[in-house]
Design an enzyme around this catalytic site. Sequence first.
Site, PDB file in Angstrom:
ATOM      1  N   ASP A  28       6.721  -8.489  87.513  1.00  0.00           N
ATOM      2  CA  ASP A  28       5.429  -8.898  86.955  1.00  0.00           C
ATOM      3  C   ASP A  28       5.279  -8.444  85.504  1.00  0.00           C
ATOM      4  O   ASP A  28       5.845  -7.425  85.096  1.00  0.00           O
ATOM      5  CB  ASP A  28       4.298  -8.308  87.822  1.00  0.00           C
ATOM      6  CG  ASP A  28       2.973  -9.020  87.594  1.00  0.00           C
ATOM      7  OD1 ASP A  28       2.965 -10.114  86.987  1.00  0.00           O
ATOM      8  OD2 ASP A  28       1.935  -8.475  88.030  1.00  0.00           O
ATOM      9  N   HIS A  45       8.709 -15.359  80.245  1.00  0.00           N
ATOM     10  CA  HIS A  45       9.484 -15.734  81.439  1.00  0.00           C
ATOM     11  C   HIS A  45      10.980 -15.810  81.102  1.00  0.00           C
ATOM     12  O   HIS A  45      11.822 -15.406  81.899  1.00  0.00           O
ATOM     13  CB  HIS A  45       8.995 -17.074  81.991  1.00  0.00           C
ATOM     14  CG  HIS A  45       7.582 -17.039  82.499  1.00  0.00           C
ATOM     15  ND1 HIS A  45       7.108 -16.023  83.313  1.00  0.00           N
ATOM     16  CD2 HIS A  45       6.533 -17.879  82.318  1.00  0.00           C
ATOM     17  CE1 HIS A  45       5.835 -16.259  83.605  1.00  0.00           C
ATOM     18  NE2 HIS A  45       5.458 -17.357  83.010  1.00  0.00           N
ATOM     19  N   LEU A 139      26.798  -7.611  96.532  1.00  0.00           N
ATOM     20  CA  LEU A 139      25.339  -7.514  96.588  1.00  0.00           C
ATOM     21  C   LEU A 139      24.723  -8.783  97.182  1.00  0.00           C
ATOM     22  O   LEU A 139      25.090  -9.897  96.823  1.00  0.00           O
ATOM     23  CB  LEU A 139      24.796  -7.328  95.159  1.00  0.00           C
ATOM     24  CG  LEU A 139      23.271  -7.287  95.029  1.00  0.00           C
ATOM     25  CD1 LEU A 139      22.724  -5.944  95.487  1.00  0.00           C
ATOM     26  CD2 LEU A 139      22.835  -7.574  93.593  1.00  0.00           C
TER      27      LEU A 139
HETATM   28  C1  IPE Z   1       3.286 -11.862  91.860  1.00  0.00           C
HETATM   29  O1  IPE Z   1       2.814 -11.794  90.554  1.00  0.00           O
HETATM   30  C2  IPE Z   1       4.242 -13.000  92.023  1.00  0.00           C
HETATM   31  C3  IPE Z   1       5.518 -12.863  91.323  1.00  0.00           C
HETATM   32  C4  IPE Z   1       5.910 -11.824  90.637  1.00  0.00           C
HETATM   33  C5  IPE Z   1       6.406 -13.998  91.450  1.00  0.00           C
HETATM   34  P1  IPE Z   1       1.451 -12.494  90.121  1.00  0.00           P
HETATM   35  O2  IPE Z   1       1.272 -12.222  88.688  1.00  0.00           O
HETATM   36  O3  IPE Z   1       1.431 -13.911  90.542  1.00  0.00           O
HETATM   37  O4  IPE Z   1       0.370 -11.698  91.011  1.00  0.00           O
HETATM   38  P2  IPE Z   1      -1.198 -11.547  90.827  1.00  0.00           P
HETATM   39  O5  IPE Z   1      -1.772 -12.933  90.720  1.00  0.00           O
HETATM   40  O6  IPE Z   1      -1.429 -10.763  89.576  1.00  0.00           O
HETATM   41  O7  IPE Z   1      -1.646 -10.801  92.043  1.00  0.00           O
HETATM   42  C1  IPE Z   2       5.547 -12.582  86.487  1.00  0.00           C
HETATM   43  O1  IPE Z   2       4.895 -12.525  85.265  1.00  0.00           O
HETATM   44  C2  IPE Z   2       6.242 -13.887  86.701  1.00  0.00           C
HETATM   45  C3  IPE Z   2       5.603 -14.734  87.730  1.00  0.00           C
HETATM   46  C4  IPE Z   2       4.519 -14.443  88.392  1.00  0.00           C
HETATM   47  C5  IPE Z   2       6.258 -15.990  88.023  1.00  0.00           C
HETATM   48  P1  IPE Z   2       3.435 -13.087  85.048  1.00  0.00           P
HETATM   49  O2  IPE Z   2       3.534 -14.504  84.574  1.00  0.00           O
HETATM   50  O3  IPE Z   2       2.600 -12.922  86.262  1.00  0.00           O
HETATM   51  O4  IPE Z   2       2.917 -12.171  83.885  1.00  0.00           O
HETATM   52  P2  IPE Z   2       1.461 -11.596  83.686  1.00  0.00           P
HETATM   53  O5  IPE Z   2       1.066 -10.916  84.945  1.00  0.00           O
HETATM   54  O6  IPE Z   2       0.568 -12.776  83.387  1.00  0.00           O
HETATM   55  O7  IPE Z   2       1.574 -10.661  82.547  1.00  0.00           O
HETATM   56 MG    MG Z   3       1.378 -11.442  86.891  1.00  0.00          MG
END
Ligand code: IPE
Ligand code: IPE
Ligand code: MG
Length: 256
Positions: A28, A45, A139
Amino acid sequence: MGSSPEQRTGKEPGSQAGVPRHIAIIMDGNGRWAQMRGLPRVEGHRRGVEALRRTVDAASALGVNYLTVYSFSIENWRRPATEVSDLMGLIKFFVRRDLAELHRHGVRIRVVGSPDDVPPDVAALLSEAQETTRTNRGLNLVIAFNYGARQEIVQAARRIAEAVAAGTMRPEDVTEAAFARRLDTADIPDPDLVIRTSGELRLSNFLLWQSAYAEFVFTPVLWPDFSRGDLEAAVEAYRQRERRYGGLSMRAETPA
Ligand code: IPE
Ligand code: IPE
Ligand code: MG
């Protein structure tokens, strides 16, 4: 899985943890990483894919057997269509670019999650990755893609209900093990360590059944910055934990 905690981990209650057999990561913070730099979210990303690559190498080097990464949640469909399409593009990019090298390193790729709504080209690449690496012994890289733990649990319950209705299963056969066998993670051991980056303190519908006795490490590091050292630090924190599984602490004083 539905076996007893000792069978699950090869550990007695109260014993100190070694290197985790299975690490699961909620990757995240990509969006915030980009925003902080005035870049579009997709750039975060992209850098997240590089972090994933580093982490696969680092986990292999540590001797971890299973690495599960949360790459797209069912709830992520709520994002703007352009971001969803960027994320679909990046999973394809990752598989296309890295499959040959992962295969060479003996990595076995598995995908957990719902097949519903996954674009056919993404689904085809993911099945190719699984098929190509099926007999590898290195792995196990488990990609949680279009994954949601509650949906997975409901689906397992539905499969059991159908079997009972069809008369091929009796209610008394519905055990933890029987239930776990109907999850996407059927033959994957439960995670020992769950890491979430970016400072958020929640599970966001990730491996709810499987993490019943996992240890958790939350780090403020944003996923694109996650390094080998960060993984090692999380493992070190894990090694300091004492897993009790409801038993008693081995460190506790016993009265004379
Ligand atoms: C969780 O992250 C999903 C992934 C890392 C793929 P999100 O960014 O979607 O989660 P929330 O919405 O903050 O809970
Ligand atoms: C995690 O990063 C990737 C996915 C959820 C696919 P985020 O896109 O959720 O990044 P933040 O939380 O907005 O910083
Ligand atoms: Mg996120």
